[in-house]
Motif scaffolding. Structure first.
Motif, PDB file in Angstrom:
ATOM      1  N   VAL A 187       0.873  -1.187   0.000  1.00  0.00           N
ATOM      2  CA  VAL A 187       0.000   0.000   0.000  1.00  0.00           C
ATOM      3  C   VAL A 187       0.903   1.229   0.000  1.00  0.00           C
ATOM      4  O   VAL A 187       1.574   1.521   0.990  1.00  0.00           O
ATOM      5  CB  VAL A 187      -0.946   0.020   1.217  1.00  0.00           C
ATOM      6  N   GLY A 188       0.929   1.930  -1.115  1.00  0.00           N
ATOM      7  CA  GLY A 188       1.842   3.051  -1.284  1.00  0.00           C
ATOM      8  C   GLY A 188       1.153   4.391  -1.402  1.00  0.00           C
ATOM      9  O   GLY A 188       0.141   4.655  -0.748  1.00  0.00           O
ATOM     10  N   PRO A 208       7.892  -0.751  -1.112  1.00  0.00           N
ATOM     11  CA  PRO A 208       7.192  -1.888  -0.488  1.00  0.00           C
ATOM     12  C   PRO A 208       6.829  -2.993  -1.468  1.00  0.00           C
ATOM     13  O   PRO A 208       6.790  -4.171  -1.092  1.00  0.00           O
ATOM     14  CB  PRO A 208       5.941  -1.251   0.124  1.00  0.00           C
ATOM     15  N   THR A 209       6.594  -2.633  -2.735  1.00  0.00           N
ATOM     16  CA  THR A 209       6.291  -3.671  -3.729  1.00  0.00           C
ATOM     17  C   THR A 209       7.507  -4.558  -3.946  1.00  0.00           C
ATOM     18  O   THR A 209       7.395  -5.797  -3.989  1.00  0.00           O
ATOM     19  CB  THR A 209       5.836  -3.043  -5.049  1.00  0.00           C
ATOM     20  N   ALA A 210       8.683  -3.946  -4.065  1.00  0.00           N
ATOM     21  CA  ALA A 210       9.912  -4.728  -4.248  1.00  0.00           C
ATOM     22  C   ALA A 210      10.186  -5.611  -3.031  1.00  0.00           C
ATOM     23  O   ALA A 210      10.597  -6.771  -3.171  1.00  0.00           O
ATOM     24  CB  ALA A 210      11.092  -3.796  -4.504  1.00  0.00           C
ATOM     25  N   VAL A 211       9.959  -5.069  -1.828  1.00  0.00           N
ATOM     26  CA  VAL A 211      10.125  -5.860  -0.608  1.00  0.00           C
ATOM     27  C   VAL A 211       9.171  -7.057  -0.635  1.00  0.00           C
ATOM     28  O   VAL A 211       9.566  -8.198  -0.325  1.00  0.00           O
ATOM     29  CB  VAL A 211       9.880  -4.994   0.644  1.00  0.00           C
ATOM     30  N   CYS A 212       7.925  -6.812  -0.994  1.00  0.00           N
ATOM     31  CA  CYS A 212       6.936  -7.899  -1.044  1.00  0.00           C
ATOM     32  C   CYS A 212       7.333  -8.975  -2.044  1.00  0.00           C
ATOM     33  O   CYS A 212       7.220 -10.173  -1.755  1.00  0.00           O
ATOM     34  CB  CYS A 212       5.563  -7.333  -1.416  1.00  0.00           C
ATOM     35  N   LEU A 226       2.169 -14.900  -2.634  1.00  0.00           N
ATOM     36  CA  LEU A 226       1.818 -14.159  -3.838  1.00  0.00           C
ATOM     37  C   LEU A 226       1.711 -12.679  -3.486  1.00  0.00           C
ATOM     38  O   LEU A 226       1.438 -12.325  -2.339  1.00  0.00           O
ATOM     39  CB  LEU A 226       0.484 -14.650  -4.409  1.00  0.00           C
ATOM     40  N   VAL A 227       1.913 -11.831  -4.492  1.00  0.00           N
ATOM     41  CA  VAL A 227       1.871 -10.385  -4.281  1.00  0.00           C
ATOM     42  C   VAL A 227       0.750  -9.774  -5.103  1.00  0.00           C
ATOM     43  O   VAL A 227       0.694  -9.945  -6.330  1.00  0.00           O
ATOM     44  CB  VAL A 227       3.217  -9.724  -4.658  1.00  0.00           C
ATOM     45  N   ALA A 228      -0.143  -9.066  -4.424  1.00  0.00           N
ATOM     46  CA  ALA A 228      -1.246  -8.391  -5.094  1.00  0.00           C
ATOM     47  C   ALA A 228      -0.749  -7.116  -5.770  1.00  0.00           C
ATOM     48  O   ALA A 228       0.279  -6.555  -5.378  1.00  0.00           O
ATOM     49  CB  ALA A 228      -2.328  -8.038  -4.072  1.00  0.00           C
ATOM     50  N   PRO A 229      -1.467  -6.631  -6.781  1.00  0.00           N
ATOM     51  CA  PRO A 229      -1.120  -5.320  -7.333  1.00  0.00           C
ATOM     52  C   PRO A 229      -1.163  -4.279  -6.220  1.00  0.00           C
ATOM     53  O   PRO A 229      -2.053  -4.316  -5.361  1.00  0.00           O
ATOM     54  CB  PRO A 229      -2.223  -5.064  -8.365  1.00  0.00           C
ATOM     55  N   PRO A 230      -0.206  -3.357  -6.181  1.00  0.00           N
ATOM     56  CA  PRO A 230      -0.187  -2.386  -5.092  1.00  0.00           C
ATOM     57  C   PRO A 230      -1.338  -1.392  -5.170  1.00  0.00           C
ATOM     58  O   PRO A 230      -1.862  -1.120  -6.258  1.00  0.00           O
ATOM     59  CB  PRO A 230       1.154  -1.666  -5.292  1.00  0.00           C
ATOM     60  N   ILE A 231      -1.717  -0.884  -4.023  1.00  0.00           N
ATOM     61  CA  ILE A 231      -2.592   0.286  -3.977  1.00  0.00           C
ATOM     62  C   ILE A 231      -1.659   1.484  -4.123  1.00  0.00           C
ATOM     63  O   ILE A 231      -0.822   1.734  -3.254  1.00  0.00           O
ATOM     64  CB  ILE A 231      -3.375   0.354  -2.658  1.00  0.00           C
ATOM     65  N   GLU A 232      -1.768   2.216  -5.214  1.00  0.00           N
ATOM     66  CA  GLU A 232      -0.768   3.225  -5.572  1.00  0.00           C
ATOM     67  C   GLU A 232      -1.134   4.644  -5.155  1.00  0.00           C
ATOM     68  O   GLU A 232      -0.376   5.577  -5.435  1.00  0.00           O
ATOM     69  CB  GLU A 232      -0.485   3.168  -7.067  1.00  0.00           C
ATOM     70  N   TYR A 233      -2.269   4.801  -4.497  1.00  0.00           N
ATOM     71  CA  TYR A 233      -2.643   6.105  -3.937  1.00  0.00           C
ATOM     72  C   TYR A 233      -2.792   5.951  -2.434  1.00  0.00           C
ATOM     73  O   TYR A 233      -3.265   4.919  -1.954  1.00  0.00           O
ATOM     74  CB  TYR A 233      -3.951   6.608  -4.546  1.00  0.00           C
ATOM     75  N   THR A 236     -11.949   6.660   1.879  1.00  0.00           N
ATOM     76  CA  THR A 236     -11.781   6.000   0.582  1.00  0.00           C
ATOM     77  C   THR A 236     -10.727   4.904   0.682  1.00  0.00           C
ATOM     78  O   THR A 236     -10.928   3.780   0.203  1.00  0.00           O
ATOM     79  CB  THR A 236     -11.368   7.019  -0.489  1.00  0.00           C
ATOM     80  N   LEU A 237      -9.603   5.221   1.319  1.00  0.00           N
ATOM     81  CA  LEU A 237      -8.545   4.227   1.484  1.00  0.00           C
ATOM     82  C   LEU A 237      -9.015   3.073   2.367  1.00  0.00           C
ATOM     83  O   LEU A 237      -8.724   1.906   2.082  1.00  0.00           O
ATOM     84  CB  LEU A 237      -7.297   4.880   2.081  1.00  0.00           C
ATOM     85  N   VAL A 238      -9.752   3.380   3.425  1.00  0.00           N
ATOM     86  CA  VAL A 238     -10.281   2.332   4.302  1.00  0.00           C
ATOM     87  C   VAL A 238     -11.169   1.386   3.514  1.00  0.00           C
ATOM     88  O   VAL A 238     -11.005   0.149   3.564  1.00  0.00           O
ATOM     89  CB  VAL A 238     -11.068   2.937   5.481  1.00  0.00           C
TER      90      VAL A 238
END
Length: 258
Positions: free
Chosen positions: A30-31, A49-53, A63-70, A94-96
Motif C-alpha cells: 500500500v503506497g 514496499p512492492t519490491a520488498v513484497c 503471492l503479491v497483489a497489485p499495489p494500492i498506488e494512492y 476511501t482508502l479504508v
C-alpha cells in the motif's frame, strides 16, 4: 505456466491452483503518489514496499497483489504536505473502504493469510481500520480463520543498521521523508529514477510538536524533502533492502506458521 509471484501476471487457473488449501499468503503493498523532493520520483512509496513484497514472497511461497498506488493525504510533518504538485491523495474513508474490499475479495478466493505492507506513513491508521472492518465483516460471514499481518516496512531496520546508515545521528522516521533511507533504497532498486545532483542540501526541517489547519506551506522546506539525502548510497540501500526482506520474510514465516 508462469512462475511469477505477481497475481496480476497469473492466469486465473494458475492463481486458483496456487491458492489450493488456503495456506498461500497474499502480500498487499500500500503506497502513495507523493512528492519526494526534486531528486526522487513520485512513486517511491509504492516502488519500495512492492519490491520488498516480491522478494519476501519468493522466499516464503507467497503471492503479491497489485499495489494500492494512492495513499492518504500527505501531512506536513511526515510527507511535506498535500499542496505539492504531483501529490495525489485519497480521503481516509476511501482508502479504508478500498483496502477493506480488497481483503474481503481475497477472502472470497480462499485466502486466509494476508500481509498489508505499507510504504507511506500516513496510510497506517487507515489500513489498520480496514483490517479491523474486514475481519469483522468476515466473522459475520462465518469466516473466522483469517489472519492479517499489518506493517510499515521501515520498522524492520535494526539498531545496528541504523548506526551504519546514520553514523551522525538519526533525524526520525518522519523527517526521513526523501532523505537518506529512501534515496539509498531507490538508488539500489531504481537508480535510473534518481537524480542525485538534485538532492537538497538543507538541514532537517524543524517543526513544532503540533499540526496547523489549514496547512501553512511556508513552514515546509520548499524542496519537499524533510531532510537531506546527501549521504545516501546504493550500497546503503542494498544493505537496508536486504534486511527488510529477510526480516519481513522471517516474521511472516513465524506468524503464518509456514
Amino acid at each position: 505456466m508462469s512462475n511469477s509471484v505477481l497475481i496480476s501476471e497469473l492466469a486465473w487457473t494458475e492463481y486458483e491452483k496456487r491458492l489450493a488449501g488456503g495456506r498461500t499468503p497474499v502480500l498487499i503493498p500500500v503506497g502513495a503518489l507523493e512528492q519526494h523532493g526534486p531528486h526522487l520520483p513520485l512513486n517511491c512509496d509504492t516502488v519500495i514496499p512492492t519490491a520488498v513484497c516480491v522478494e519476501a514472497a519468493k522466499r516464503i511461497g507467497a503471492l503479491v497483489a497489485p499495489p494500492i498506488e494512492y495513499g492518504y493525504k500527505s501531512q506536513p510533518r511526515s510527507g511535506g504536505g498535500n499542496h505539492f504538485p504531483g501529490t495525489t491523495s485519497l480521503d481516509g474513508h476511501t482508502l479504508v473502504l478500498m483496502t477493506r474490499d480488497i481483503i474481503r475479495e481475497f477472502a472470497r478466493h480462499g485466502v486466509r493469510k494476508i500481509a498489508i505492507v505499507v510504504g507511506h506513513t500516513e496510510n497506517l491508521m487507515f489500513t489498520t481500520e480496514a483490517c479491523d472492518l474486514a475481519i469483522r465483516d468476515l466473522k459475520a460471514q462465518g469466516i473466522t480463520d483469517m489472519k492479517i499481518i499489518h506493517m510499515g516496512y521501515w520498522e524492520f531496520m535494526t539498531e545496528a543498521t541504523m548506526h551504519k546508515v546514520f553514523p551522525d545521528g538519526f533525524p526520525s522516521w518522519n523527517l526521513e521523508h526523501a532523505g537518506v533511507m529512501e534515496t539509498s533504497v531507490m538508488l539500489h532498486l531504481r537508480n535510473s529514477l534518481v537524480d542525485f545532483d538534485q538532492v537538497p542540501k538543507h538541514a532537517p526541517a524543524d517543526f513544532p510538536p503540533y499540526d496547523i489547519h489549514p496547512v501553512e506551506p511556508h513552514r515546509i522546506p520548499a524542496s519537499g524533502a524533510l531532510s537531506s539525502g546527501q549521504t545516501a548510497t546504493a550500497e546503503k540501500g542494498k544493505y537496508m533492502f536486504d534486511e527488510y526482506v529477510e526480516s519481513i520474510a522471517a516474521a511472516l514465516t513465524k506468524e503464518f506458521a509456514l
